[in-house]
Scaffold this active site. Structure first.
Site, PDB file in Angstrom:
ATOM      1  N   CYS A   1      65.035  12.443  70.918  1.00 28.09           N
ATOM      2  CA  CYS A   1      64.256  11.953  69.795  1.00 28.09           C
ATOM      3  C   CYS A   1      62.997  11.257  70.294  1.00 28.09           C
ATOM      4  CB  CYS A   1      65.091  11.057  68.886  1.00 28.09           C
ATOM      5  SG  CYS A   1      64.952   9.321  69.169  1.00 28.09           S
TER       6      CYS A   1
ATOM      7  N   CYS B   1      62.551   7.446  69.787  1.00 22.97           N
ATOM      8  CA  CYS B   1      63.273   6.514  70.648  1.00 22.97           C
ATOM      9  C   CYS B   1      62.441   6.159  71.870  1.00 22.97           C
ATOM     10  CB  CYS B   1      64.584   7.120  71.140  1.00 22.97           C
ATOM     11  SG  CYS B   1      65.706   7.511  69.823  1.00 22.97           S
TER      12      CYS B   1
ATOM     13  N   ASP C   1      37.885  15.184 120.026  1.00 24.19           N
ATOM     14  CA  ASP C   1      37.228  13.897 119.953  1.00 24.19           C
ATOM     15  C   ASP C   1      37.706  13.096 121.167  1.00 24.19           C
ATOM     16  OD1 ASP C   1      35.809  11.743 118.811  1.00 24.19           O
ATOM     17  OD2 ASP C   1      37.717  10.903 118.116  1.00 24.19           O
TER      18      ASP C   1
END
Lengths: 888, 125
Positions: free
Chosen positions: A151, A154, A570
């Site tokens: 529902c 609710c 790197d």
């Protein structure tokens, strides 16, 4: 005026119906009804009232209901990273909020402790203030499953109810998933309170399905396997009598039966094969029909058409034999039963083999600890790991698994993180260090504060990432996908053409030949093998990577990685450790002190400095077991160095300028310093009582295994380039040590991506390896970006591949995994193509004119069933792949 | 050629043409999804031998929520993939599973099961 805690009505205490004292507070009631309700169970009414909230004696919040002020501890996301400036910002913002009395921010823990007057301001206001200053309040998030909630109205009620619980920051209920998602502060409320708020609306709560363990899928697979095997056995048992009557000439006793008896048995076969069609082969027909409704066709269509046509023809042939030419009215029910049995068996074996392809994921998920020993209110509680909340304090003993991610509060230990990082040596952990859930505590006991639980833990994120990647597509699969889109209708047309050609030009009985060949064509074609070829190998390959601490983000990344010709590394943090270390200690000839004393004095001076170079010296001294005295009269001279008095001696540490300033005679130290600088180190002169004492050099040292990894990359035919913002001298010194081919030095961070682009312009596939934070643009620019993470940094977004273990060996393993997987995929694709390209024409009967051979539909069925099993099994071969640098 | 052979030949050609038309050429039904009050475009998709609906037309730039419910046990359809969006979801039998994302660019994007046996198309306008 006072408020009735039961009905909420404002009443005058003088005219109240009754009053009660509860936990040091007086409550007034409007009526008998209200006071009776309160007397039965006062707790919930007191709870709903935020002003009088009782936080059930939380040990951590220090809340005391006798005080006017409330105190709350809020975890703030991102605060840890930003540190002090962020803390100032939040503090200022909070202090401006009315009702806030005192704010203490602890940026290292990422926590804001706020004392506030609950009558003036509320939790929500505080959260909003923090939000406005640009931060998110962490808290815990919990999903709670709600059974049978349908529902929509609710939803609103439950959400409102949840939101009124003290400590709940937000709550939302989703009808679709039947779950409530609640953000809350775990110190202020507990799971049972949230559950009971939902249950008070008459709903049952359960564990949220999205949190449910993933063996659900395995259970589904097992169920499907059993169901397929049942179908297989039925079809097999029925196949035996059907086969006997289908080939009477080969069977001793049946050979002598009369034609009439045989005809009778054929009717028997017709009836016997009906349950095979309905039970064993039913899913082919329903699947075919469902596909047909979508105007599409798949493997089900082919099997359904093949077996359906065989059954229909046979049934018509035995019931009204008159309509067919002489000698053609023979049934072939054997095709129906045997083909269905074989294909179903193939599907069952495929499920089994498929289950093994996700073994890596299962292994990962199996690492999760089941329980945690949490300390709440001074008590140790053994609770399921799902109920551990952020900010819980957890006790871990030697030999136990660490349940969730967190930060050590007390104690130290060595932790075996090999299951996640592949790092074989235990890592030592002390107070303030991060621990990762699912790793194994080896030696010591410690307490830690949970920072990430449930779906946010490093392990959960790794699992999710691997799963997503396993389900992604490799570009190589595109061709197979396009082909399988047209495959089935093409096979159907080929079957029709086959029938027509045999009918028009074939030998007698044409009808039988036409039908048998057409059915064979339908059955032998296997779109599944094509469709399975790539995903199955990806599944195993990406899983294999994860086992070795390599997270491959997608099939595309995996495919590109195998073609890499250049790897750009790197320097800082990738080739090197990214943290300076003490490397050299040179004592001057006329030094007033020994080497050990020199280091001790220098480290004592530097112990008050926060410079990374200073830290390196202090660490170096500590690792040699030297105890440091306290320096006095410490002075830092910018651009020169530092000077202080230690144990009554004046110690100066700095560059050449510093020494000149102090008029220190350096002797040959100056040239020695140049040599060190040429090796990429940072030398510092040290003078004691204005006499040259020596040189202390620190440098960002190369990781132990960088060189080894670069050698292997060279052997794999890959060019290795180093990129760095450092000066050329330092860069070349490092390059010499590890043996890279090219050095790109003095590159500004924003130019890294451009340099990667220049390398790509040379026509090579370029991989960039970096730490993922300042290298993000370069990682994104590269064909494959590999981010080096350490332990928990799995959320490195810019990368295609994440190496959890911070070693360059991972780059080698990543490329190896990619090459092995792509080789496997190609084998599968070629196998599946060749199978279909050869199988279909043979089934059509191209060999018949030359050799008189024709493929029986039974053999076609067997070939089809095992072609897809072969593909999956070949993918499973990848499981035995071992990288050169074995993780364990 | 006997008359029967001619009939069979013509029948075969006709059937081949029909197959080609039926699977490739005939226009397929499209399901247009419009956004609800919340601004989310929602569509429920049943998975059983195929995706129903299988051609879904949505608007670009609006969040899309697809509710998948798988009503079969065949392991083929247990995962639905949106390769162009790098999204995938496991579909346990009988359970509603949400797949949510916001299609940014207009175009036609396929979605399918893991091995491409079941296919659908997402048309973003």
């Amino acid at each position: 005026m006072a408020k009735d805690p039961v009905c909420g009505m404002e009443i005058d205490p003088q005219s109240a119906f009754a009053s009660r004292e509860h936990m040091g507070n007086v409550y007034y009631f409007c009526s008998e009804n209200c006071v009776n309700q309160f007397d039965q169970d006062p707790h919930p009414f007191v709870m709903q009232n935020p002003e009088k909230a009782d936080f059930a004696g939380s040990a951590t919040t220090g809340f005391n209901s006798d005080l006017r002020l409330s105190q709350v501890e809020m975890p703030v996301i991102g605060l840890k990273k930003d540190g002090q400036p962020g803390a100032e910002l939040i503090k200022k913002a909070l202090e401006n909020q009315s009702g806030v009395e005192k704010v203490v921010i602890n940026p290292t823990e990422g926590i804001a402790v706020i004392q506030f007057e609950p009558k003036v301001t509320g939790l929500m206001d505080l959260v909003n203030v923090i939000k406005k200053s640009g931060y998110q309040v962490g808290g815990a998030q919990k999903r709670i499953g709600i059974e049978c909630i349908h529902c929509a109205s609710c939803v609103q009620f439950i959400e409102n109810d949840l939101a009124t619980i003290p400590g709940v920051l937000s709550a939302s209920v989703n009808i679709g998933t039947q779950e409530a998602t609640i953000d809350y502060l775990p110190e202020q409320t507990s799971l049972p309170k949230l559950n009971s708020a939902i249950e008070s609306w008459g709903y049952k709560t359960r564990v949220a399905s999205s949190d449910q363990p993933a063996d659900q899928q395995e259970a589904a697979h097992n169920k499907e396997y059993r169901s397929l095997m049942n179908k297989f056995w039925l079809a097999t048992i029925i196949s035996i009598p059907v086969l006997l009557t289908a080939y009477p000439q080969f069977i001793p006793i049946i050979r002598d039966w009369s034609m009439e008896t045989l005809r009778a048995t054929w009717f028997g076969a017709a009836i016997l094969t009906i349950p095979v069609l309905i039970y064993s082969g039913g899913h082919f027909f329903t699947g075919a029909w469902a596909a047909l409704k979508h105007r599409s066709a798949n493997m089900n269509t082919l099997i359904a058409l093949g077996t359906g046509a065989a059954w229909l023809y046979s049934t018509v042939a035995i019931t009204i034999p008159g309509i067919f030419p002489e000698g053609t009215s023979e049934p072939f029910y054997d095709v129906v039963a045997v083909v269905i049995a074989l294909v179903v068996l193939g599907q069952a074996l495929e499920i089994r083999a498929k289950g093994r392809t996700s073994e890596a994921i299962k292994k990962l998920m199996g690492l999760q600890a089941k329980t945690a020993r949490v300390i709440r209110n001074g008590q140790e509680l053994d609770i399921p790991v799902e109920e551990v909340l952020v900010a819980d304090v957890i006790q871990v003993r030697p030999g136990e698994k660490i349940p969730v991610d967190g930060v050590i509060l007390e104690g130290s230990s060595a932790v075996d993180e090999s299951m996640l990082t592949g790092e074989s040596l235990p890592v030592s952990k002390k107070t303030g260090d991060e621990v990762i859930g699912a790793t194994l505590n080896k030696t010591g006991a410690f307490k830690f504060r949970a920072t990430k639980v449930g779906k946010d833990t490093a392990l959960a994120q790794i699992v999710k990432m691997v799963q997503d990647a396993q389900n992604s597509k490799a570009p190589i699969a595109r061709l197979a996908d396009t082909i399988s889109g047209y495959f089935v209708p093409v096979v159907m047309i080929l079957a029709v053409i086959t029938f027509v050609i045999w009918f028009d030009f074939g030998p007698a009985p044409q009808l039988v030949y036409g039908l048998v060949t057409a059915v064979s064509v339908l059955i032998i074609a296997c779109p599944c093998a094509l469709g399975l070829a790539t995903p199955m190998s990806l599944m195993v390959g990406i899983g294999k990577g994860a086992e070795n601490g390599i997270l491959i983000r997608s099939g595309e990344a995996l495919q590109t990685a195998q073609a890499i010709k250049t790897v750009v590394l790197d320097k800082t943090g990738t080739i090197t450790k990214g943290k300076p270390e003490l490397t050299d200690l040179l004592v001057a000839d006329q030094s007033p002190v020994t080497g050990e004393e020199l280091l001790k004095l220098a480290a004592a001076v530097e112990s008050v400095s926060e410079h990374p170079l200073a830290e390196a010296i202090v660490e170096g001294a500590k690792s040699k077991g030297l105890s440091l005295s306290k320096p006095e009269a410490f002075e830092a001279i910018p651009g020169h160095g530092v000077i202080a008095t230690v144990d009554g001696r004046q110690v100066a540490l700095g560059n050449l300028k510093m020494m000149k300033r102090l008029n220190v005679d350096l002797g040959d130290l100056e040239s020695k310093s140049d040599t060190l600088a040429n090796d990429g180190k940072t030398p510092m002169f040290c003078a004691v009582d204005n006499q040259a004492a020596g040189i202390i050099a620190v440098a960002d040292t190369v990781k132990e295994d960088s060189k080894e990894a670069i050698v292997v990359l060279h052997k794999m035919g890959i060019e290795v380039v180093m990129i760095t913002g450092d000066n050329r001298r330092t860069a070349e010194a490092i390059a010499r040590q590890v043996g890279v081919d090219r050095v790109l030095a003095e590159v500004l961070p924003e130019d890294k991506a451009h340099n990667v682009h220049l390398l790509q312009a040379e026509g090579k596939k370029v991989a960039m390896v970096g730490d993922g934070i300042n290298d993000a643009p370069a990682l994104a620019q590269a064909d494959v970006g590999l981010a080096i993470g350490t332990g928990t940094d799995v959320a490195i977004e810019a990368s295609d591949i994440t190496l959890i273990k911070g070693s360059l060996k991972g780059v080698v393993t990543a490329i190896e995994v990619s090459r092995a997987t792509m080789r496997n995929i190609k084998q599968n694709l070629v196998g599946a193509f060749v199978y279909n390209v050869l199988g279909v024409p043979i089934a059509m009967g191209v060999l018949f004119p030359f050799f008189g051979v024709l493929l029986s539909p039974l053999l076609a069925g067997a070939a089809m069933a095992f072609s897809s099993v072969t593909v999956v099994s070949n993918a499973n071969r990848l499981r035995s792949f071992h990288p050169k640098f074995s993780a364990k | 050629m006997t008359p029967i052979q001619i009939i069979v030949t013509l029948g075969g050609i006709a059937l081949s043409v029909f197959i080609a038309w039926f699977f490739w050429l005939a226009p397929k039904g499209q399901t247009r999804v419009s956004a609800g009050v919340s601004g989310v475009q929602e569509v429920a998709i049943t998975v059983k031998g195929g995706y129903t609906p299988d051609i879904i037309v949505v608007k670009a730039g609006q969040p899309l929520r697809m509710r998948f419910t798988r009503q079969e046990s065949a392991s083929c359809s247990e995962t639905v993939l949106f390769p162009d969006f790098n999204k995938s979801a496991k579909l346990p039998e009988g359970e509603e599973v949400l797949v949510e994302f916001t299609p940014a660019k207009a175009g036609e994007y396929g979605f399918q099961c893991q091995m491409g046996m079941l296919r659908g198309k997402l048309i973003v306008e």
